[in-house]
Motif scaffolding. Structure first.
Motif, PDB file in Angstrom:
ATOM      1  N   GLY A 166      -3.623  -5.623   8.370  1.00 38.11           N
ATOM      2  CA  GLY A 166      -4.548  -5.728   9.500  1.00 38.11           C
ATOM      3  C   GLY A 166      -5.530  -4.582   9.531  1.00 38.11           C
ATOM      4  O   GLY A 166      -6.723  -4.773   9.854  1.00 38.11           O
ATOM      5  N   GLN A 167      -5.070  -3.378   9.211  1.00 36.40           N
ATOM      6  CA  GLN A 167      -5.948  -2.225   9.184  1.00 36.40           C
ATOM      7  C   GLN A 167      -7.056  -2.367   8.155  1.00 36.40           C
ATOM      8  O   GLN A 167      -8.134  -1.781   8.302  1.00 36.40           O
ATOM      9  CB  GLN A 167      -5.137  -0.962   8.886  1.00 36.40           C
ATOM     10  N   ARG A 168      -6.793  -3.158   7.130  1.00 32.96           N
ATOM     11  CA  ARG A 168      -7.776  -3.362   6.059  1.00 32.96           C
ATOM     12  C   ARG A 168      -8.519  -4.682   6.220  1.00 32.96           C
ATOM     13  O   ARG A 168      -9.178  -5.146   5.296  1.00 32.96           O
ATOM     14  CB  ARG A 168      -7.068  -3.286   4.694  1.00 32.96           C
ATOM     15  N   GLY A 169      -8.358  -5.300   7.377  1.00 29.80           N
ATOM     16  CA  GLY A 169      -9.074  -6.532   7.649  1.00 29.80           C
ATOM     17  C   GLY A 169      -8.536  -7.737   6.931  1.00 29.80           C
ATOM     18  O   GLY A 169      -9.253  -8.742   6.768  1.00 29.80           O
ATOM     19  N   ARG A 170      -7.274  -7.665   6.514  1.00 30.38           N
ATOM     20  CA  ARG A 170      -6.673  -8.774   5.763  1.00 30.38           C
ATOM     21  C   ARG A 170      -5.959  -9.781   6.656  1.00 30.38           C
ATOM     22  O   ARG A 170      -5.504 -10.804   6.184  1.00 30.38           O
ATOM     23  CB  ARG A 170      -5.680  -8.217   4.741  1.00 30.38           C
ATOM     24  N   ARG A 171      -5.803  -9.464   7.938  1.00 27.97           N
ATOM     25  CA  ARG A 171      -5.192 -10.391   8.881  1.00 27.97           C
ATOM     26  C   ARG A 171      -6.085 -10.532  10.094  1.00 27.97           C
ATOM     27  O   ARG A 171      -6.657  -9.537  10.548  1.00 27.97           O
ATOM     28  CB  ARG A 171      -3.807  -9.906   9.329  1.00 27.97           C
ATOM     29  N   ARG A 192       0.965  -4.747   9.367  1.00 27.96           N
ATOM     30  CA  ARG A 192       0.109  -3.800  10.080  1.00 27.96           C
ATOM     31  C   ARG A 192      -0.935  -3.197   9.133  1.00 27.96           C
ATOM     32  O   ARG A 192      -2.126  -3.097   9.488  1.00 27.96           O
ATOM     33  CB  ARG A 192       0.959  -2.695  10.694  1.00 27.96           C
ATOM     34  N   ARG A 193      -0.503  -2.834   7.936  1.00 29.83           N
ATOM     35  CA  ARG A 193      -1.432  -2.231   6.958  1.00 29.83           C
ATOM     36  C   ARG A 193      -2.470  -3.253   6.503  1.00 29.83           C
ATOM     37  O   ARG A 193      -3.639  -2.896   6.266  1.00 29.83           O
ATOM     38  CB  ARG A 193      -0.652  -1.666   5.776  1.00 29.83           C
ATOM     39  N   ASP A 197      -5.105  -5.046  -2.954  1.00 27.96           N
ATOM     40  CA  ASP A 197      -6.356  -5.723  -2.597  1.00 27.96           C
ATOM     41  C   ASP A 197      -6.865  -6.608  -3.726  1.00 27.96           C
ATOM     42  O   ASP A 197      -7.377  -7.708  -3.486  1.00 27.96           O
ATOM     43  CB  ASP A 197      -7.425  -4.695  -2.216  1.00 27.96           C
ATOM     44  N   TYR A 252       0.811  -1.218   0.000  1.00 27.57           N
ATOM     45  CA  TYR A 252       0.000   0.000   0.000  1.00 27.57           C
ATOM     46  C   TYR A 252       0.850   1.276   0.000  1.00 27.57           C
ATOM     47  O   TYR A 252       0.413   2.319   0.488  1.00 27.57           O
ATOM     48  CB  TYR A 252      -0.966   0.015   1.199  1.00 27.57           C
ATOM     49  N   GLU A 272       5.481  -3.347   8.904  1.00 27.01           N
ATOM     50  CA  GLU A 272       4.612  -2.289   8.412  1.00 27.01           C
ATOM     51  C   GLU A 272       3.573  -2.840   7.437  1.00 27.01           C
ATOM     52  O   GLU A 272       2.400  -2.474   7.473  1.00 27.01           O
ATOM     53  CB  GLU A 272       5.445  -1.200   7.742  1.00 27.01           C
ATOM     54  N   SER A 273       4.002  -3.746   6.565  1.00 30.84           N
ATOM     55  CA  SER A 273       3.071  -4.339   5.598  1.00 30.84           C
ATOM     56  C   SER A 273       1.985  -5.151   6.295  1.00 30.84           C
ATOM     57  O   SER A 273       0.798  -5.060   5.942  1.00 30.84           O
ATOM     58  CB  SER A 273       3.840  -5.221   4.608  1.00 30.84           C
TER      59      SER A 273
END
Length: 262
Positions: free
Chosen positions: A257-262, A254-255, A226, A219, A251-252
């Protein structure tokens, strides 16, 4: 879909990679054969089995990047082929199923008005060497139950490379790795090929490209992260978050997770 990480050069022990992989909640590590600590001579297959059980982490393999199975030098081609076969046997004993590899397009002559690839100039010899080598690997992959996934390095749009890939994809045991960052760096010229051969993809390298450099955190550039992840989820691909430092990896994740991917 399973998410993994590459072997990080900042670590001098495999256990450091394993600790980070588990802490980040990732599923696997791609063992890079260019790194001495991952080479079969230095990493016993029984040790891999022990680490898998202890850490709950799986493994894939990235074959040496300098491999050239199309070399027009018979001795060089034989040596590279032998290293592939040794690694495949080792991976089979270690119960690793997926091996990633580059396709080497060889060297070129820079003329005043254009670039001439040696393998394109000697295409018949190149194709013969390529098919001979990859046919041997195909037989071994089938017997060991392995998948050899050929990765784009920004070269799948080159006509003679694409022609060779079409031949290789007719052989059992081979699939494709879609490197999304390399594809972006090549101005997405390889996307049509991957969409045409989408049923042959088994693996993905996911990193971003910011217009200057790839292997950037997710991102942070122009890769449609996505969209690529959606395809990977639908198709059940293994995905390496192929950034090169622990900081970029964290960082990747974390990002994601912020988008609901983890």
């Amino acid at each position: 879909m399973k998410l993994g990480m590459p072997t990080l050069i900042e670590f001098d022990r495999l256990e450091q990679n394993l600790h980070l992989c588990r802490r980040l909640g990732l599923d696997f590590i791609e063992l890079n054969m260019n790194v001495p600590l991952c080479m079969p001579e230095n990493l016993h297959d029984e040790e891999i089995k022990r680490m898998r059980k202890e850490y709950g982490v799986e493994f894939t393999v990235h074959l040496p990047e300098e491999l050239d199975l199309s070399s027009l030098h018979p001795a060089m081609r034989a040596g590279h082929l032998q290293r592939c076969m040794e690694t495949m046997e080792w991976a089979c004993r270690a119960e690793i199923r997926t091996l990633n590899m580059h396709f080497n397009q060889g060297v070129y002559f820079t003329l005043p008005h254009k670039k001439v690839w040696i393998y394109e100039q000697y295409e018949a010899e190149f194709m013969q060497a390529t098919i001979e080598s990859f046919s041997k690997l195909s037989d071994l992959a089938v017997s060991f139950g392995l998948e050899l996934c050929i990765e784009n390095t920004g070269n799948f749009h080159i006509p003679f490379v694409r022609k060779a890939l079409n031949k290789i994809m007719d052989l059992p045991g081979f699939r494709l790795t879609w490197d999304a960052g390399h594809d972006a760096k090549a101005e997405f010229q390889e996307t049509p090929l991957f969409m045409r051969l989408i049923d042959r993809i088994g693996h993905m390298h996911l990193h971003d490209y910011n217009g200057k450099s790839d292997h950037q955190p997710l991102y942070s550039g122009i890769v449609p992260v996505d969209e690529r992840l959606r395809l990977a989820e639908e198709r059940g691909w293994t995905v390496v978050i192929e950034v090169k430092t622990g900081e970029s990896l964290e960082e990747s994740v974390r990002r994601l997770g912020q988008r609901g991917r983890r």
